[in-house]
Enzyme design. Structure first.
Site, mmCIF file in Angstrom:
data_model
loop_
_atom_site.group_PDB
_atom_site.id
_atom_site.type_symbol
_atom_site.label_atom_id
_atom_site.label_comp_id
_atom_site.label_asym_id
_atom_site.label_seq_id
_atom_site.Cartn_x
_atom_site.Cartn_y
_atom_site.Cartn_z
ATOM 1 N N GLY A 149 -31.345 16.481 20.411
ATOM 2 C CA GLY A 149 -31.310 16.820 21.428
ATOM 3 C C GLY A 149 -31.756 15.752 22.745
ATOM 4 O O GLY A 149 -30.882 15.838 23.531
ATOM 5 N N CYS A 150 -32.835 15.868 22.637
ATOM 6 C CA CYS A 150 -33.099 14.907 23.790
ATOM 7 C C CYS A 150 -32.653 13.397 24.601
ATOM 8 O O CYS A 150 -32.380 13.072 25.479
ATOM 9 C CB CYS A 150 -35.597 14.688 23.962
ATOM 10 S SG CYS A 150 -35.245 17.001 24.262
ATOM 11 N N VAL A 151 -32.585 13.108 22.966
ATOM 12 C CA VAL A 151 -31.588 11.692 22.644
ATOM 13 C C VAL A 151 -30.008 11.669 23.777
ATOM 14 O O VAL A 151 -30.009 11.272 24.506
ATOM 15 C CB VAL A 151 -31.430 11.166 21.539
ATOM 16 C CG1 VAL A 151 -30.593 9.423 21.568
ATOM 17 C CG2 VAL A 151 -33.182 10.786 20.881
#
Length: 207
Positions: A149-151
């Site tokens: 996701g955010c990585v």
């Protein structure tokens, strides 16, 4: 394609860009919800946090800027948009919810920057790119949650903004091994160098 996956990708990908000369460490969305079994976000990623904290210690010793990110929404989620609409666990990031707070062992230091965001990438809708440029940073070392996701979103945007990007595999985590591995594989092929904690710490000791 039916041949071996690694061999298949090796024909087109596999270039290494290496570490930059002036890196910054970014610790993405380490929050209590990922460590609390009672929370929908729980991912059992204690090892990733432990790794990230070791890298952080080495980065601080080397004088490398450390930036932490978190997700924070207005109490009525009016700034959540379609991301908040799609991903139900984001309700834990409403301002004041303890699940959105820092987990045990991670407290931002006074000389560390916290970037609050509402969307997956640490760059989207924030001043992060301008801050890094003003600091003279040429590369980023990424740790955090979640890998898929955010990585990943931050990785793609870091590369797109012109920063040499390294993703520290040991210091990233996800709620399941399959998306974790698949996204590390893809980021390493196209957007970043996926590296191990030991290699990063060795590099930081040279600065």
């Amino acid at each position: 394609m039916t041949d071996d996956l690694t061999a298949n990708y090796a024909r087109a990908y596999g270039t290494r860009v290496g570490f930059g000369k002036r890196p910054a460490l970014i610790m993405i969305d380490f929050c209590q919800g990922y460590f609390d079994p009672s929370c929908d976000l729980y991912a059992g990623v204690e090892d990733a946090l432990a790794s990230a904290l070791r890298v952080r210690s080495a980065a601080r010793a080397a004088g490398v800027p450390v930036i932490l990110t978190n997700v924070v929404y207005h109490p009525k989620a009016i700034d959540g948009g379609r991301f908040y609409e799609k991903a139900a666990p984001l309700r834990y990031f409403l301002k004041g919810n303890p699940m959105g707070g820092w987990p045990a062992g991670l407290v931002p230091e006074e000389d560390e920057l916290v970037v609050s965001k509402q969307y997956p990438s640490a760059f989207f809708g924030t001043s992060l790119a301008s801050t890094l440029t003003a600091l003279g940073v040429d590369s980023v070392l990424l740790t955090g949650l979640t890998t898929s996701g955010c990585v990943r979103a931050t990785c793609v945007d870091a590369m797109s903004h012109g920063f040499r990007t390294s993703v520290i595999a040991d210091a990233c985590g996800d709620r399941h091994q399959a998306p974790h591995d698949a996204n590390l594989f893809d980021m390493n092929a196209k957007y970043a160098d996926v590296v191990g904690e030991a290699d990063v710490i060795t590099f930081l000791h040279t600065l």
